[in-house]
Design a protein around this motif. Structure first.
Motif: not given
Lengths: 260, 193
Positions: A203-223
């Motif tokens: 699967v791919g979870l698809v998000y959208r952003t308007s940020a020019e600069s993005l961090p090197a990692e993301l944190t995902m919460e799993v419930s």
């Protein structure tokens, strides 16, 4: 002047306590032995073989003692049923490594990596200038015994730390609001609207952003959810999501050569 | 009996009554059991008569890839495409619930999208034909059945449960095939689109 009855006919009040036995009108300095004797006579008698016991007498002597004793007994009796067990801290969320299987009922989830791109493939709609997609890749398996809606999965997987997130219409998301995601099958780039039992989807979870600069990692919460009966309709359903794990995934630009 | 003994006996009786009541409540059928649907069994090629329609599974095909007029789909399991003919017995009747049920009844799989349930409504007596698609794990296919209902609320209503007649050998052959399934648009009267 004082009459001959040391209690002055005061008798007992509702609590069964001896009424004041100070003889009204008694002269100051009356004999203490007479007062003590009168008090002793006023105490309730404990008769062997009758149900009234000293403990019961003590408990019922004052109104507040009854609920306090009941609460104390309940507190003691709750011990073997876990009532004295230490409460779990709300901060106790397991940290999982990217790629590990996280069991979050009714799903089993792995989150591996993420990439960003203005348009990963032709199957993605074109975005406005300055906007881009962030796609989190992983696997998803449902262990429920019937097909579930994919919204159950997208609501169980939350993203933290995505700057300037947008909704599917391109509008900014409120700071405290949940960032909406769309769930796609990575095998054929079609949207997954329902998930059947025991099928492990890429699967791919698809998000959208308007940020020019993005961090090197993301944190995902799993419930994970609880299968419970709804209060009004009495229909069972997955409810009460609780975060069971946090997964940190690396974020990088899309590798066009290797594909998504 | 001493007064204390009487009290203990009363308490024991109350607890025993609660236990017996709970056990009876668990053992006896509840309301949902009484409202269960009436399942009408059938097989591929056989007409199955329901309260509001007659259904017939004309063909069952398996493959890893499915092509529809709108998109192509891959699956981690196997695609099952059942060609179903529905002849309504009354107005405003079509398929409302379709699913593949495992042989032991423990698992059911519905379509991946709502378009998987796309079957035309026709007047009473006019047959509509549609291709129903499901993705199912291969090991769940032998002995699987197709469940068809014309109402979302199936309580005390008829439901067709049709044996798809799939064997392990058919499933193994399907896993090896490279030929995709092609689902047609819904059609009326049994004619292909």
């Amino acid at each position: 002047m004082h009459d001959g009855d040391p209690t002055n006919g005061a008798g007992r009040d509702d609590a069964g306590r001896a009424a004041s036995v100070a003889a009204p009108g008694a002269a100051p300095g009356a004999a203490p032995e007479a007062t003590l004797s009168a008090r002793a006579k006023a105490l309730p008698k404990v008769v062997p073989g009758v149900a009234t016991t000293r403990a019961r007498t003590w408990v019922t002597a004052k109104p507040l003692r009854v609920p306090l004793v009941v609460a104390g007994v309940g507190l003691v009796l709750s011990a073997p049923f876990g009532g004295w067990r230490a409460a779990e801290s709300e901060d106790a969320v397991a940290a999982s490594t990217a790629g590990d299987v996280v069991e979050a009922a009714p799903f089993e989830v792995t989150l591996e990596r993420a990439y960003y791109s203005p348009r990963p493939s032709e199957s993605f709609p074109e975005l406005d200038d300055g906007q881009q997609y962030v796609v989190v890749l992983g696997t998803l398996t449902s262990r429920h015994d019937t097909t579930v809606e994919s919204s159950l999965a997208t609501e169980a997987l939350g993203i933290i730390g995505l700057p300037e997130p947008l909704d599917v219409l391109g509008n900014p998301v409120e700071p405290e609001a949940r960032v909406p995601a769309e769930l796609f099958s990575a095998q054929d780039s079609t949207q997954l609207r329902r998930i059947g039992p025991d099928l492990t989807y890429d699967v791919g979870l698809v998000y959208r952003t308007s940020a020019e600069s993005l961090p090197a990692e993301l944190t995902m919460e799993v419930s994970g959810y609880t299968w419970r009966t709804e209060g009004i309709t009495r229909d069972p359903d997955w409810d009460n999501p609780v975060v069971v794990a946090e997964v940190v995934v690396p974020l990088a630009p899309q590798d066009k050569g290797a594909g998504s | 009996m001493k007064p204390t003994g009487r009290r203990l006996a009363k308490a024991a009786f109350v607890i025993l009554a609660l236990i017996v009541g709970k056990e009876l409540g668990s053992a006896l059928p509840d309301t949902s059991d009484a409202l269960r649907p009436f399942e009408v069994a059938g097989s591929v090629g056989q007409q199955v008569k329901l309260r509001t329609a007659t259904v017939q599974v004309e063909e069952v095909q398996l493959a890893p890839i499915l092509l529809t007029p709108g998109a192509g789909y891959r699956t981690p399991g196997l695609w099952v495409m059942a060609t179903v003919a529905l002849t309504p017995a009354q107005d405003n009747t079509s398929l409302a619930v379709t699913a593949v049920r495992s042989a032991d009844g423990g698992r059911t799989w519905e379509g991946r999208t709502r378009e998987s349930l796309n079957c035309q409504r026709t007047p009473p007596g006019v047959t509509a034909v549609c291709d129903l698609t499901f993705e199912v794990p291969p090991d769940a296919l032998p002995g699987a059945r197709l469940v068809l209902a014309t109402a979302t609320d199936q309580r005390q209503d008829t439901v067709a449960v049709i044996d798809l007649g799939l064997s392990s050998e058919q499933v193994d052959r399907a896993l090896e095939t490279e030929e995709p399934l092609e689902a047609d648009e819904p059609r009326v009267g049994g004619a292909s689109g």
